[in-house]
Design an enzyme around this catalytic site. Sequence first.
Site, PDB file in Angstrom:
ATOM      1  N   SER A 212       0.853  -1.179   0.000  1.00 36.79           N
ATOM      2  CA  SER A 212       0.000   0.000   0.000  1.00 36.79           C
ATOM      3  C   SER A 212       0.887   1.226   0.000  1.00 36.79           C
ATOM      4  O   SER A 212       2.079   1.149   0.332  1.00 36.79           O
ATOM      5  CB  SER A 212      -0.892   0.004   1.247  1.00 36.79           C
ATOM      6  OG  SER A 212      -1.543   1.250   1.422  1.00 36.79           O
ATOM      7  N   TYR A 225      -2.753  -0.851  10.201  1.00 35.48           N
ATOM      8  CA  TYR A 225      -2.597  -1.135   8.773  1.00 35.48           C
ATOM      9  C   TYR A 225      -1.193  -0.767   8.298  1.00 35.48           C
ATOM     10  O   TYR A 225      -0.548  -1.533   7.582  1.00 35.48           O
ATOM     11  CB  TYR A 225      -3.654  -0.346   8.002  1.00 35.48           C
ATOM     12  CG  TYR A 225      -3.736  -0.675   6.536  1.00 35.48           C
ATOM     13  CD1 TYR A 225      -4.256  -1.894   6.108  1.00 35.48           C
ATOM     14  CD2 TYR A 225      -3.320   0.240   5.576  1.00 35.48           C
ATOM     15  CE1 TYR A 225      -4.347  -2.201   4.758  1.00 35.48           C
ATOM     16  CE2 TYR A 225      -3.411  -0.055   4.224  1.00 35.48           C
ATOM     17  CZ  TYR A 225      -3.931  -1.277   3.816  1.00 35.48           C
ATOM     18  OH  TYR A 225      -4.013  -1.574   2.476  1.00 35.48           O
TER      19      TYR A 225
END
Length: 359
Positions: A212, A225
């Site tokens: 990401s 995350y």
Amino acid sequence: MAALPMLRVAVLVAFSVFLTLILGFGLPSVLNLFARCCGFPEASVTECIVLMYALFVLYVAMPRLPRGTVKVEKKAVLITGCDTGFGLALAKHFHKLGFTVFAGCLFKDGEGAKELENFHSEKLKVVQLDVCNEEQVSQAVQFVTANLEDSEKGLWAVVNNAGISTFGEVEFTTMDTYKQVSEVNLWGTIRVTKAFLPLIRRAKGRVVNIASMYGRMGNALRSPYCVSKYGVEAFSDCLRYEMKAWGVKVSVIEPGNFIVATGILTRDIVTTTAEKLWKEAPPDVQEDYGKAHFEQYMALMRSYCGSGQREIDPVLDDIADAIMSKRPYTRYSPMEPHWWIRMQIMTHLPAVISDRLYF
């Protein structure tokens, strides 16, 4: 580098013009002063600036160069997390390209698995695969090995796509949440990769890990995350160094904001998560932060629900390039221009600058 849409090219060119003004009027004088103090000729500094800027413009504005394509015939890929989102789209995309696809699904009787099974194709096989379950991963290896056209030639690619996301400030986030997110995003990626590496090495194939933009830069409310995706980035780098001797290429995909396209964050999810965060927070944390502060941040998260790119084609194209190009890139960053610029600023400039700009 991924093929750039026109919007991104326009924004990046505008950014480069802005950078030109800074370089043209400010930096040369500073560097020339520094050069004089060090006894270097001024001309060499100017030439270096021109060269660096030329390289920058080539990097941000030049579309992807052709680097050859491998033959798809008799090649197979395993993709995890094919129930929804990127994974489901990837399974269909690679099947269309001619690969034999092993689509790992957490729920084999779920809607995503049924949609894939409805293809009724010998080249698209749904596999029960919870990346957190050692037994299921081992069974998946056995299934893939048994169903390869030639197991001696191995498996061409593994795409570690399975992942989960959440949000919340550090003091509102339980240790169980940190462990749960990393168990899927990080340890799941490592577990699947280790299990399938012998097959990948036989094929001199590819490992593609979905990280990401938050694997390159942090953000408030996203620490569970970010921690997991930073780990994926580090693991991928280490694996790439080790696999070079085996002829295996390792690539990382760093998607930007695809909330709308994937439906990964909805208002219902925000509401449910917010209730859980507040309920599980210690009383002193609730008192210190206050309900008004908490609700302000939850409103911010709700505002993200309609944001991001609406099509996932940039991600699919980059993953396809990582698997099919003879010389794949180490990193692909399919994201909107403002996120790409933010990532460059946060990863290349002093933190005092990015902190002032974004926080």
